[in-house]
Write a protein that holds these residues in place. Structure first.
Motif, mmCIF file in Angstrom:
data_model
loop_
_atom_site.group_PDB
_atom_site.id
_atom_site.type_symbol
_atom_site.label_atom_id
_atom_site.label_comp_id
_atom_site.label_asym_id
_atom_site.label_seq_id
_atom_site.Cartn_x
_atom_site.Cartn_y
_atom_site.Cartn_z
ATOM 1 N N THR A 130 0.836 -1.197 0.000
ATOM 2 C CA THR A 130 0.000 0.000 0.000
ATOM 3 C C THR A 130 0.874 1.252 0.000
ATOM 4 O O THR A 130 1.808 1.362 0.801
ATOM 5 C CB THR A 130 -0.931 0.032 1.224
ATOM 6 O OG1 THR A 130 -1.762 -1.138 1.200
ATOM 7 C CG2 THR A 130 -1.796 1.269 1.225
ATOM 8 N N TRP A 131 0.560 2.146 -0.914
ATOM 9 C CA TRP A 131 1.244 3.439 -0.982
ATOM 10 C C TRP A 131 0.214 4.541 -0.823
ATOM 11 O O TRP A 131 -0.961 4.376 -1.155
ATOM 12 C CB TRP A 131 1.995 3.597 -2.312
ATOM 13 C CG TRP A 131 3.267 2.781 -2.366
ATOM 14 C CD1 TRP A 131 3.362 1.438 -2.525
ATOM 15 C CD2 TRP A 131 4.598 3.286 -2.240
ATOM 16 N NE1 TRP A 131 4.680 1.043 -2.508
ATOM 17 C CE2 TRP A 131 5.466 2.160 -2.344
ATOM 18 C CE3 TRP A 131 5.160 4.545 -2.053
ATOM 19 C CZ2 TRP A 131 6.857 2.278 -2.265
ATOM 20 C CZ3 TRP A 131 6.543 4.669 -1.987
ATOM 21 C CH2 TRP A 131 7.374 3.545 -2.078
ATOM 22 N N TYR A 132 0.696 5.696 -0.318
ATOM 23 C CA TYR A 132 -0.195 6.797 0.028
ATOM 24 C C TYR A 132 0.156 8.039 -0.795
ATOM 25 O O TYR A 132 1.331 8.426 -0.883
ATOM 26 C CB TYR A 132 -0.084 7.116 1.523
ATOM 27 C CG TYR A 132 -0.456 5.953 2.401
ATOM 28 C CD1 TYR A 132 -1.744 5.816 2.902
ATOM 29 C CD2 TYR A 132 0.495 4.963 2.707
ATOM 30 C CE1 TYR A 132 -2.079 4.731 3.714
ATOM 31 C CE2 TYR A 132 0.157 3.881 3.501
ATOM 32 C CZ TYR A 132 -1.125 3.768 4.004
ATOM 33 O OH TYR A 132 -1.459 2.697 4.780
ATOM 34 N N ASN A 133 -0.870 8.621 -1.384
ATOM 35 C CA ASN A 133 -0.687 9.872 -2.121
ATOM 36 C C ASN A 133 -0.769 11.019 -1.110
ATOM 37 O O ASN A 133 -1.850 11.413 -0.684
ATOM 38 C CB ASN A 133 -1.770 10.012 -3.189
ATOM 39 C CG ASN A 133 -1.500 11.168 -4.132
ATOM 40 O OD1 ASN A 133 -0.762 12.092 -3.791
ATOM 41 N ND2 ASN A 133 -2.099 11.115 -5.314
ATOM 42 N N LEU A 134 0.388 11.552 -0.733
ATOM 43 C CA LEU A 134 0.464 12.442 0.431
ATOM 44 C C LEU A 134 -0.282 13.751 0.235
ATOM 45 O O LEU A 134 -0.750 14.341 1.208
ATOM 46 C CB LEU A 134 1.932 12.724 0.770
ATOM 47 C CG LEU A 134 2.796 11.503 1.086
ATOM 48 C CD1 LEU A 134 4.188 11.944 1.536
ATOM 49 C CD2 LEU A 134 2.140 10.633 2.157
ATOM 50 N N LEU A 135 -0.374 14.243 -0.973
ATOM 51 C CA LEU A 135 -1.024 15.541 -1.203
ATOM 52 C C LEU A 135 -2.495 15.399 -1.552
ATOM 53 O O LEU A 135 -3.140 16.400 -1.858
ATOM 54 C CB LEU A 135 -0.289 16.306 -2.309
ATOM 55 C CG LEU A 135 1.175 16.659 -2.021
ATOM 56 C CD1 LEU A 135 1.708 17.590 -3.095
ATOM 57 C CD2 LEU A 135 1.344 17.292 -0.649
ATOM 58 N N GLU A 136 -2.993 14.165 -1.519
ATOM 59 C CA GLU A 136 -4.409 13.949 -1.805
ATOM 60 C C GLU A 136 -5.043 13.152 -0.658
ATOM 61 O O GLU A 136 -5.612 12.078 -0.840
ATOM 62 C CB GLU A 136 -4.587 13.224 -3.142
ATOM 63 C CG GLU A 136 -4.123 14.073 -4.323
ATOM 64 C CD GLU A 136 -4.329 13.402 -5.671
ATOM 65 O OE1 GLU A 136 -5.067 12.383 -5.724
ATOM 66 O OE2 GLU A 136 -3.754 13.882 -6.656
ATOM 67 N N ASP A 137 -4.866 13.717 0.540
ATOM 68 C CA ASP A 137 -5.476 13.160 1.754
ATOM 69 C C ASP A 137 -5.070 11.712 1.984
ATOM 70 O O ASP A 137 -5.863 10.896 2.466
ATOM 71 C CB ASP A 137 -7.002 13.259 1.693
ATOM 72 C CG ASP A 137 -7.480 14.703 1.663
ATOM 73 O OD1 ASP A 137 -6.831 15.551 2.313
ATOM 74 O OD2 ASP A 137 -8.474 14.976 0.977
ATOM 75 N N THR B 114 -4.964 5.952 -1.056
ATOM 76 C CA THR B 114 -4.111 4.776 -1.181
ATOM 77 C C THR B 114 -4.185 4.157 -2.565
ATOM 78 O O THR B 114 -5.203 4.257 -3.278
ATOM 79 C CB THR B 114 -4.502 3.721 -0.143
ATOM 80 O OG1 THR B 114 -5.856 3.320 -0.364
ATOM 81 C CG2 THR B 114 -4.337 4.268 1.265
ATOM 82 N N ILE B 115 -3.100 3.529 -2.936
ATOM 83 C CA ILE B 115 -3.071 2.663 -4.103
ATOM 84 C C ILE B 115 -2.380 1.367 -3.679
ATOM 85 O O ILE B 115 -1.505 1.373 -2.807
ATOM 86 C CB ILE B 115 -2.344 3.286 -5.306
ATOM 87 C CG1 ILE B 115 -0.867 3.533 -4.972
ATOM 88 C CG2 ILE B 115 -3.029 4.549 -5.783
ATOM 89 C CD1 ILE B 115 -0.043 3.906 -6.195
ATOM 90 N N SER B 116 -2.786 0.284 -4.272
ATOM 91 C CA SER B 116 -2.175 -1.008 -3.977
ATOM 92 C C SER B 116 -1.201 -1.343 -5.092
ATOM 93 O O SER B 116 -1.590 -1.444 -6.274
ATOM 94 C CB SER B 116 -3.252 -2.094 -3.870
ATOM 95 O OG SER B 116 -2.650 -3.343 -3.608
ATOM 96 N N VAL B 117 0.051 -1.463 -4.750
ATOM 97 C CA VAL B 117 1.100 -1.717 -5.725
ATOM 98 C C VAL B 117 1.455 -3.196 -5.689
ATOM 99 O O VAL B 117 1.976 -3.709 -4.694
ATOM 100 C CB VAL B 117 2.344 -0.855 -5.438
ATOM 101 C CG1 VAL B 117 3.478 -1.215 -6.400
ATOM 102 C CG2 VAL B 117 1.998 0.621 -5.534
ATOM 103 N N THR B 118 1.129 -3.883 -6.777
ATOM 104 C CA THR B 118 1.510 -5.293 -6.909
ATOM 105 C C THR B 118 2.636 -5.481 -7.902
ATOM 106 O O THR B 118 3.308 -6.509 -7.904
ATOM 107 C CB THR B 118 0.292 -6.118 -7.353
ATOM 108 O OG1 THR B 118 -0.222 -5.582 -8.575
ATOM 109 C CG2 THR B 118 -0.802 -6.084 -6.282
#
Length: 929
Positions: free
Chosen positions: A807-814, A817-821
């Protein structure tokens, strides 16, 4: 450009100019006269006319004290024909023929009061002008009856007691001559056109020679000074150059004046009616080349003004003045900016004068525990006070600190505030390096500004121009080819200045930093600013000029020069001796090997010198949507072979064209997407910020860059006034840019990963697809950052190359999350789009630290000094500063006692994040004072 015309204090009443002639001369107001100008003349050191296609005469008539106070004709900067001259091709001189009474529209009453005519010449645009030596106006006598003093040629003549003073004069009409000495008539001659006499001089004497014709009287004044006997005496122990106040007796002050090669010096001022008196003759310490005097009987908290008069001729203010008064510019400083500004002693003297006061209570600093931000954490806001707020004052900037604090910056850098020529300037024309320029306020308001900055955790840096000084500088005037004027060049005996600059970037008068006098001057001035104002750092302007090896050679100037490396290290040592954590920043922009030597200097002691890093062109190419020349990877200190991020990098500075201006003028486009569109250009500034603030190392913002300032640097001339556009904050798209930059700054300052040395930049690609990767496995919070951005003008896919799956987090968009496989799975980005991904979420104050409290929780005391308590039990209590950076997390033991110690905190605003026993989050604002 001359906007206001003033008259230099004159003693000799008849002056001739080879470059300007009037025919016939003398002349009456009803005479038709032709004024002729040699526009290419080198007889004046103030000729800025360069092959003008038009020449205008800006002129006036007036009294003996002001040649323009009755009537002025001319509209400066207007090509309207008023005062336009005609080129006489037979003699290559510009000419204009007028009848003065008609030309100046004089009534009979006005005409009766006219004795002088003043003239200045300009080109059509008004950005070039020609004046007389010392940049004074050309002044001519008006009237057919004139008196000309041929001998003595100087206003003051020095004689030994018992010598004769030869006096020779001529009148244009038959006249009766009377010579007065100190008010007493000593000689007369009647019915003659010439006059000669040689009185014996045994004391200081003011002579007045009068000539009368049919009731009309002309006069000229000059002095004879008996050469005094100077007392040899050592400068008292502990005395510094300049003003030395007596700590135990505020009725006394000792003045020390370094003046090698000068024979005798008197002090003149408000305490002796500006007259030469041997009671105020300075003692001389020959071994130290210094003159000095102790003043006594001063009234505390009283304004005194003074000058030194050298060899009874040259008047200069104290080179170490802390405040000077200016005869021409002070009148335009309002009382709001500088309350109770002392008046210039008009009619008593000329040139700058020094202000002296004793017995003033010292400023009581409110913030005494300020700790400077780490050099690597610096986010500097570069600011020109004149163009930042219409009130152009320290108080006005102080009133804007909430705005700057919200942006998240932790340092403010002022363009030079040391006394400079005129009022409205960038400040790189310094005249008195130790004096605070009054156009921005007084010394108290400056200290209050710094005090408040320190209370908020903001450092204050000032720009210093020690490469050179303007013609008004006393040490320049004392040793030049212009007889003490502001022009010419330094004479060969100058202890301070080179006659010709020894580098290729010459401006004004070039200091010779190999001379001990210059080193002493710079060190004395530096110590004063650090001690007196608690300045946190200097940005040194034009350090390339500190060499003595490169006259006229740009290649030499830009190459490594050992002499300037040595002297600049010496200056750094001196400042660190005063303040071990002092910021030293060089504007060098030179070879990497020279800058590397400075960066590494005393680095093992935690010091090291910082340097400016200009990336304006590369970032602007990227924001405009052009892949060529858009590689800004030199911003990485690792690419320069350094072990620390010591480059103060910038996309804009006071010296560079504004990014938004070029975006809107020259931006790329394809189809409906155009960088020339305002909102699109603003979005691309946010993109640039993501690829700027996140790169480890100190950063700098030029004022209003965070709002997308789009006025060209060249508007109103490069250094001219620029519009102050605070209405930008009413534009949501501009404030969105500011909020994005604010979040990026908070990330930089809050999270350890932005200090990592494990980072890579893949930027400057032709397609505009850029990435940054940061990794710090030892960081306590975020350990991986991936930034992707599309600087192109079409939608494109980019390979992010995540460091790990999950799981990665888009810091400037609250923290979406995106799931990176698949770490290399392509992500589509619209033109101008960017993402800042992290392996953990981030907490940003603009999102999380508005006060949130619908509970019954109470916190007291607030404001607090040493501690606070909560009214209910909690599970977690954490304190964040105004930027959102965590500054303290309390242990379970402290939470159980419900007593929270904060005595080590600096004054300021903090946010207390509380997790109650139901795991609900409560945020409270705490003020520490």
């Amino acid at each position: 450009m001359m906007k206001k015309i003033t008259l230099l204090f004159l003693i000799i009443t008849s002056i001739g100019f080879g470059q300007v002639t009037i025919t016939p001369n003398p002349f009456d107001l009803t005479t038709s006269i032709t004024i002729s100008l040699d526009a290419n003349s080198t007889a004046t050191d103030c000729n800025g006319l360069t092959n003008p296609s038009k020449v205008y005469m800006h002129s006036g008539v007036g009294s003996d004290t002001n040649a323009f106070d009755i009537s002025v004709v001319g509209n400066w900067g207007s090509d309207d024909g008023v005062g336009e001259m005609t080129l006489n091709t037979s003699n290559n001189r510009w000419e204009i023929t007028i009848v003065p009474k008609t030309y100046y529209s004089l009534s009979d009453t006005q005409a009766n009061n006219v004795t002088k005519m003043g003239v200045v010449f300009r080109n059509a645009a008004g950005n070039q002008e020609m004046k007389d030596t010392g940049c004074n106006d050309f002044i001519f006598n008006v009237g057919s009856f004139q008196l000309t003093l041929n001998t003595p040629t100087n206003a003051t003549t020095i004689l030994n007691s018992g010598e004769n003073l030869a006096i020779d004069a001529a009148a244009s009409l038959t006249a009766n001559f009377t010579l007065k000495a100190n008010g007493t008539t000593i000689h007369q001659k009647n019915n003659a056109k010439t006059y000669s006499y040689a009185p014996t001089v045994t004391e200081n004497t003011t002579f007045i020679l009068e000539a009368s014709n049919n009731g009309e009287v002309k006069s000229t004044t000059f002095q004879a000074i008996v050469k005094p006997t100077v007392l040899e005496a050592a400068v008292p122990a502990g005395m510094k150059d300049g003003i030395n106040l007596n700590p135990s007796d505020n009725t006394k002050a000792t003045l020390v004046f370094y003046a090698p090669g000068k024979e005798f010096i008197h002090l003149i001022g408000s305490f002796n009616n500006w007259e030469i008196s041997d009671a105020y003759l300075l003692k001389k310490d020959t071994a130290k080349d210094r003159f000095w005097i102790e003043l006594s009987g001063l009234n505390p908290q009283t304004d005194y003004t003074y000058q030194y008069i050298i060899n009874a001729d040259l008047r200069v203010a104290d080179p170490y003045s802390t405040i000077i008064l200016d005869e021409y510019n002070d009148q335009y400083i309002n009382a709001t900016t500088y309350p109770n500004l002392p008046s210039y002693p008009t009619g008593k003297t000329s040139h700058a004068v020094t202000l002296l006061r004793t017995g003033d209570a010292p400023y009581v600093w409110q913030t005494t525990n300020f700790t400077k931000p780490a050099k690597t954490d610096l986010v500097i806001y570069e600011l020109l006070i004149r163009d930042f707020d219409e009130l152009h004052s320290y108080d006005a900037v102080k009133a804007r600190l909430d705005y700057l604090e919200e942006l998240g910056i932790n340092a403010i850098e002022f363009l030079p505030v040391m006394e400079f020529d005129g009022n409205e300037s960038w400040g790189y024309n310094p005249s008195f390096h130790m004096a605070l320029d009054k156009y921005y306020g007084n010394t108290t308001s400056f200290k209050q500004f710094i005090d408040e900055c320190h209370r908020r955790g903001i450092a204050v840096i000032i720009d210093v121009a020690f490469n050179h000084a303007s013609g008004q500088n006393p040490y320049y005037r004392m040793y030049n080819t212009d007889n003490g004027g502001y022009g010419g060049q330094a004479s060969s005996d100058s202890p301070f200045f080179n006659p010709v600059a020894r580098h290729s970037y010459s401006v004004f008068n070039d200091f010779n930093h190999s001379k001990q006098a210059v080193k002493d001057y710079v060190k004395r001035v530096s110590q004063y600013w650090i001690d007196e104002y608690k300045i946190d750092g200097f940005r040194w302007d034009l350090t390339k000029g500190f060499t003595q090896n490169c006259t006229g050679s740009e290649a030499c100037t830009n190459a490594y020069q050992q002499d300037r490396v040595t002297i600049l290290k010496e200056y750094a040592d001196d400042q660190w001796e005063i303040d071990p954590s002092f910021y030293i920043i060089f504007e060098h922009l030179g070879t990497n090997n020279e800058e590397t030597e400075w960066v590494n200097y005393r680095l093992d002691e935690g010091k090291g010198i910082m340097v400016w890093g200009n990336h304006n062109h590369q970032y602007n190419q990227a924001t405009m949507g052009f892949g060529s020349n858009s590689d800004f990877s030199w911003i990485s200190y690792k690419n320069r072979g350094w072990s620390v991020p010591a480059n103060v990098s910038y996309m804009e500075s006071h010296d560079e064209e504004r990014l938004m201006y070029k975006n809107l003028q020259n931006g790329n486009s394809i189809g409906s997407y155009s960088v020339k569109n305002l909102n699109t250009a603003l979005e691309r500034e946010a993109l640039a910020g993501a690829f700027y603030f996140t790169i480890p190392g100190p950063k700098m913002i030029w004022q209003f860059g965070e709002l997308g300032y789009d006025i060209s640097i060249e508007q109103n001339g490069r250094t001219g006034n620029k519009p102050i556009l605070w209405n930008y904050v009413d534009n949501v798209n501009r404030t969105n840019l500011k909020e994005t930059w604010s979040k990026l700054i908070q990330l930089k300052l809050k999270y350890e990963i932005f200090e990592t040395s494990d980072f890579t930049l893949n930027v400057g690609n032709a397609n505009g697809l850029n990435t940054i990767h940061l990794t710090d496995a030892s960081a306590t919070d975020i350990q991986n950052i991936v930034i992707i951005g599309n600087f192109g003008v079409t939608t494109q896919s980019i390979t992010p190359a995540f460091q790990q799956i999950g799981t990665w987090y888009n810091l400037l968009e609250d923290n979406a999350t995106i799931s990176v496989t698949n770490t290399n799975a392509a992500i589509s980005l619209a033109p101008g789009e960017f993402k800042v991904y992290a392996n953990k979420p981030a907490s940003l104050s603009t999102d999380d630290f508005t006060e949130q409290d619908n509970s019954t929780f109470k916190m007291y005391p607030n404001p607090a000094k040493t501690h606070f308590v909560l009214s209910e039990q909690t599970n977690e209590v954490t304190i964040f500063d105004i930027t959102g950076k965590q500054v303290k997390s309390f242990s379970k033991e402290a939470i159980n006692t419900n007593y929270f110690e904060i005595s080590a905190f600096n004054k300021g605003v903090y946010f207390i994040k509380i997790k109650d026993t139901k795991n609900q989050i409560i945020t409270k604002k705490l003020i520490v004072n």
